[in-house]
Design a protein around this motif. Structure first.
Motif: not given
Ligand code: SAM
Ligand code: SF4
Length: 328
Positions: A304-313
């Protein structure tokens, strides 16, 4: 194996052994500390060992790093390290620590099978150390570093976080200190994981700024060896062999090669520092689940791990747990 939908596999396990700490780094937790996890929620030593065994025997984990909070506060650390070193295949075993009290325990830890240490040190000035950590333990950390080196637990790595207006003039002094003592320095960009939620992107000292500062005093050239899944980008200093690394989670994310999985001190598996969900292994373990059942739950977390951490979203929100309760 712990594979995910994006073709990555997690072989590097970070195990948090406690959420407590004897320092109060301003960028990590408030002066008064936090609401620590209740003792009954914490995995005991045998439970920690049981879950590491599942990870090594059934899930392909080859690296185990103990962290926290401050892992040296865990009385059973030597026992846990020794049990981990007895697994087959034997994983590489390291410790991320603030170094306070390390000198006293280094003998026992080395005997137990510890291979390497990463020590956090954000300044080479005792007065600043006191300001950043809110504790007067600078000499104690220097003693811990020296003891680790003397016991051959190398390369001894130093993690440093630079804070604007506090120690952002110390990139060069920190590197000089590390070159002089034979320690490997890695700067970590500050991340939105502090308990106070006070991270401010505009205030973050970036990898580019750190490299600029270093470039004024040293010649830096990218290392030739492939980076692989290492979070730090490394540079040869003045032609080598010494290197310096920068972990630029925010400005140069490395999520596409991430090989980490995390176990919290209260028995939750996290597939990312920034994950908003966790998989409970403590409940099933205490209910008598067998190794294969636990391994299946862990595989589900990895998948279920997301592609990235999303800090920059645009919609990024900080996870509920702070760094010291996850295990950095
Ligand atoms: N107490 C140990 C120590 O300080 O090394 C282990 C846990 S600490 C959470 C692990 C690492 O995370 C340390 O190097 C620390 O400097 C770093 N850290 C803590 N909060 C951070 C943040 N908000 N951003 C980036 N690094 C952070
Ligand atoms: Fe403690 Fe490490 Fe957080 Fe500092 S960074 S307060 S040493 S857990």
């Amino acid at each position: 194996m712990l594979v995910d939908r994006f073709g990555r596999s997690a072989t590097d396990l970070r195990v948090s052994l406690t959420d407590r700490c004897n320092l109060r780094c301003t960028y990590c937790m408030p002066e008064e500390g936090l609401d620590w996890m209740p003792g009954t929620d914490l995995l005991d030593d045998d439970e920690v060992i049981a879950l590491i065994t599942v990870a090594v025997h059934r899930l392909g984990v080859t690296e185990v790093r103990f962290t926290g909070g401050e892992p040296l506060l865990r009385r059973g650390l030597e026992k846990i390290v020794a049990a981990t070193a007895a697994l087959s295949p034997r994983p590489r075993i390291s410790l991320t620590s603030n170094g306070v009290g390390l000198a006293r325990r280094i003998d026992a830890l080395a005997t137990a099978g510890l291979d390497r240490v990463n020590i956090s040190l954000d300044t080479v000035r005792a007065d600043r150390y006191r300001m950043i950590t809110r504790r007067d333990r600078f000499d104690d950390v220097l003693a811990g570093l020296a003891a680790a080196k003397a016991h051959g637990l190398g390369p001894v790595k130093i993690n440093a976080v630079l804070l604007r207006g506090v120690n952002d003039d110390e990139a060069v002094p920190l590197l000089r200190f590390c070159l002089e003592h034979g320690y490997q320095l890695r700067f970590i960009e500050q991340m939105p994981l502090d308990a106070q939620h006070s991270w401010d992107r505009a205030q973050m000292v970036t990898a580019a700024e750190i490299l600029d500062s270093l470039g004024a005093a040293f010649t830096l050239a990218p290392t030739a060896d492939p980076r692989g899944s290492a979070p730090a980008e490394r540079w040869l200093v003045n032609g080598g062999p010494a290197t310096v690394g920068v972990i630029a989670s925010t400005t140069r994310p490395f999520c596409d090669t991430c090989d980490r999985t995390r176990l919290t001190a209260d028995g939750q598996v996290r597939n990312c520092l920034f994950s908003r969900t966790e998989t409970d292994l403590r409940g099933p373990l205490r209910a008598g689940a067998d190794e294969e059942t636990l391994a299946g739950l862990w595989r589900g977390s990895a998948w279920a791990k997301a592609a990235g951490h999303g800090i920059n979203d645009a919609g990024f929100t900080q996870p509920g747990r702070s760094m010291s309760a996850i295990g950095g």
